[in-house]
Design a protein around this motif. Structure first.
Motif, PDB file in Angstrom:
ATOM      1  N   ASN A   1       0.851  -0.994   0.178  1.00 29.80           N
ATOM      2  CA  ASN A   1      -0.471   0.466  -0.343  1.00 29.80           C
ATOM      3  C   ASN A   1       0.791   1.396  -0.255  1.00 29.80           C
ATOM      4  O   ASN A   1       2.032   1.427   1.175  1.00 29.80           O
ATOM      5  N   ASP A   2       0.696   2.645  -0.407  1.00 30.59           N
ATOM      6  CA  ASP A   2       1.370   3.160  -0.994  1.00 30.59           C
ATOM      7  C   ASP A   2       1.032   4.524  -0.471  1.00 30.59           C
ATOM      8  O   ASP A   2       1.477   5.439   0.183  1.00 30.59           O
TER       9      ASP A   2
ATOM     10  N   ILE B   1      -6.060   8.812   9.744  1.00 28.15           N
ATOM     11  CA  ILE B   1      -5.314   9.293   9.565  1.00 28.15           C
ATOM     12  C   ILE B   1      -3.983   8.740   7.942  1.00 28.15           C
ATOM     13  O   ILE B   1      -3.284   8.176   8.222  1.00 28.15           O
ATOM     14  N   VAL B   2      -4.780   9.430   6.886  1.00 30.25           N
ATOM     15  CA  VAL B   2      -4.372   8.897   5.456  1.00 30.25           C
ATOM     16  C   VAL B   2      -2.935   9.928   4.618  1.00 30.25           C
ATOM     17  O   VAL B   2      -3.420  10.800   4.530  1.00 30.25           O
ATOM     18  N   SER B   3      -1.685   8.901   5.070  1.00 28.02           N
ATOM     19  CA  SER B   3      -1.313  10.509   3.992  1.00 28.02           C
ATOM     20  C   SER B   3      -1.056  10.197   2.424  1.00 28.02           C
ATOM     21  O   SER B   3      -0.128   8.079   2.391  1.00 28.02           O
ATOM     22  N   HIS B   4      -0.689  10.514   1.729  1.00 26.73           N
ATOM     23  CA  HIS B   4      -0.641  10.039   0.381  1.00 26.73           C
ATOM     24  C   HIS B   4      -0.291  11.429  -0.211  1.00 26.73           C
ATOM     25  O   HIS B   4      -0.117  11.970  -0.802  1.00 26.73           O
ATOM     26  N   ASN B   5       1.382  11.169  -0.944  1.00 28.52           N
ATOM     27  CA  ASN B   5       1.703  12.071  -2.212  1.00 28.52           C
ATOM     28  C   ASN B   5       1.671  13.380  -1.997  1.00 28.52           C
ATOM     29  O   ASN B   5       1.783  14.517  -2.050  1.00 28.52           O
ATOM     30  N   GLY B   6       2.274  13.479  -0.108  1.00 30.39           N
ATOM     31  CA  GLY B   6       2.331  14.673   0.816  1.00 30.39           C
ATOM     32  C   GLY B   6       0.686  15.401   0.926  1.00 30.39           C
ATOM     33  O   GLY B   6       1.452  16.681   1.971  1.00 30.39           O
ATOM     34  N   THR B   7       0.053  14.257   0.954  1.00 33.01           N
ATOM     35  CA  THR B   7      -1.395  15.291   1.399  1.00 33.01           C
ATOM     36  C   THR B   7      -1.368  14.563   2.711  1.00 33.01           C
ATOM     37  O   THR B   7      -1.325  13.223   2.548  1.00 33.01           O
ATOM     38  N   GLN B   8      -2.360  15.066   3.594  1.00 29.58           N
ATOM     39  CA  GLN B   8      -2.599  14.483   4.777  1.00 29.58           C
ATOM     40  C   GLN B   8      -4.344  14.107   4.664  1.00 29.58           C
ATOM     41  O   GLN B   8      -4.401  15.620   4.467  1.00 29.58           O
TER      42      GLN B   8
END
Length: 475
Positions: free
Chosen positions: A367-368, A414-421
């Motif tokens: 999962n990325d 809390i989901v962090s992905h590609n610099g966004t949260q």
């Protein structure tokens, strides 16, 4: 002209006399032998021509008895079994003799004579019908099946030290009962007394090729919880449920049901009694501890960012996961369900080592997203106070059983992905408090014989859990 006419009449008269004599001879012969079987008739391999009903029956019975007393050897690969036809084979002797006796018979003695001549030139063979009795034959099938039959075994993923391999499928084998019956019925009239056991193969539902196409190759997420292994019943239940889930495959888009996957928790299935929650109390029940599996799996589903379809919290806090992160189950009533909303297959792997339960998802890729689950206590609910009379405690004394607070909890993902949260609300749960109980003594004190003793300070009994001790999990 007159002389020729006289000669013609003489010839005709002689011919008619010969025919009459022949017919009379035929009639006389047929009258004497009409009750016998015509020559040229066989029953199976037994010649019965010229025999009476009684003679043919006796001859056939002797042949059948000798055939049924001769053991047949059944074999498959290197295994052999003795098969005694007597008592298993039912031979229709009377039916065959009656058919042989009626062969060629006619009410017209001339036709009977003609049929008799035909049979002498072209013999007739009547089948000796036989049937296998189901009940005794069933015992033979069970004896053979015990040695050679096997259920088909699906190909499966095998995970050792984090490495994924595929264990090939195995075809099932079962005895072809109908074919074996036919082979035995042939063999009882044959000199060949050794016959192979016919079998059919059963194809497994899942093959290694099927699993390869799922492209499952690495760990996606994992979650672990601890349990008290000294609680034997509870530990047994955790291990049983974990075994049911090991290797479970969830296709993309499919909804996983904990109750469907694990099945009913009963003593017949090996589940033991262990502590469960019931109406704000801890009692003993079959399958206690299974909720630790469902709660651990629920956290794995959250960390994998799967869609939660159905989930319920316990009525009281549990010790093995943070507040708001438990999932109670009760077969037929309460379930844990989530959807595989990823694009690939998910393989569930369970491990129980020492005092640790671990569940993992394996898939085609990691999962990325970075996912964190946070519990927030919104409100602490103080325990109510209840007063109860205690007739085992002396008057004037009080025993206190401390209650435990309840909680209102919010759980966030809390989901962090590609610099966004992104912060998402997962659930809002309420856990009930357990009441503080004041036991007021009602027992009359013993008669005073000396100076009054000082009243002891009220103490909880030895079996009362200390305040703040974690509650046990539901099943």
């Amino acid at each position: 002209m007159i002389l020729m006419s006289r000669k013609f009449y003489i010839y005709i008269s002689i011919l008619l006399l010969c025919i009459t004599c022949s017919a009379y001879g035929i009639y006389s012969y047929e009258s004497r032998h009409g009750d016998d079987i015509f020559g040229g008739v066989y029953i199976g391999q037994v010649y019965v021509g010229g025999l009476s009903l009684k003679q043919a029956t006796e001859k056939l019975k002797k042949y059948v008895e000798e055939s049924l007393n001769d053991t047949i050897i059944l074999y498959y690969s290197e295994k052999t079994w003795d098969f005694n036809p007597k008592g298993v084979i039912d031979v229709k002797i009377d039916r065959a003799v009656e058919e042989a006796l009626s062969e060629g018979k006619s009410k017209n003695f001339i036709l009977r004579f003609i049929n008799r001549q035909k049979l002498s030139r072209m013999p007739k063979k009547i089948d000796l019908a036989a049937e296998i009795k189901e009940d005794p034959f069933k015992a033979t099938i069970e004896r053979i099946s015990k040695d050679i039959a096997r259920e088909p075994k699906n190909a499966r993923f095998k995970i050792v030290d984090g490495k994924i391999t595929i264990e090939n499928e195995i075809e099932g084998i079962q005895v072809d009962q109908e074919s074996l019956k036919q082979e035995i019925l042939k063999a009882i009239w044959s000199r060949e007394r050794k016959i192979p056991v016919p079998v059919t193969t059963i194809k497994p539902e899942v093959t290694a090729e099927t699993l390869i196409k799922m492209n499952i190759k690495e760990e996606v997420a994992s979650f672990s919880t601890k349990f008290d292994k000294s609680q034997v019943g509870r530990s047994t239940n955790i291990k049983l449920a974990a075994e049911k889930l090991e290797g479970y495959i969830i296709p993309p888009g499919e909804v996983f049901s904990f109750n469907d996957a694990v099945g009913e928790r009963t003593s017949k299935e090996g589940y033991k009694e262990a502590p469960i929650f019931f109406k704000n109390e801890v009692i003993s029940g079959i399958g206690g501890g299974v909720c630790q599996i469902s709660s651990t799996l629920y956290n794995l589903a959250l960390l994998t960012d799967l869609e939660i379809i159905e989930r319920s919290n316990h009525s009281l806090p549990v010790s093995y996961v943070p507040l708001g992160r438990d999932a109670t189950v009760n077969y037929g009533l309460i379930d844990l369900k989530f959807r595989n909303n990823t694009e690939g297959y998910l393989l569930l792997h369970t491990e129980v080592k020492d005092d640790t339960l671990t569940v993992k998802f394996y898939g085609s890729k990691k999962n990325d997203k970075n996912i964190k689950i946070v519990s927030e206590v919104v409100k602490k609910i103080p325990p109510p106070v209840t007063v109860k009379e205690d007739y085992s405690l002396e008057k004037g004394k009080i025993r206190i059983q401390e209650g435990k607070p309840g909680y209102q909890v919010k759980v966030w993902k809390i989901v962090s992905h590609n610099g966004t949260q992104e912060k998402k609300l997962v659930s809002t749960d309420t856990y009930n408090p357990t009441a503080t109980i004041l036991f007021v003594g009602k027992k009359d004190p013993p008669a005073q014989t000396g100076t009054a003793e000082s009243q002891e300070e009220a103490k909880p009994p030895a079996d009362t859990p200390p305040p703040g001790e974690p509650a046990l999990g539901n099943q």
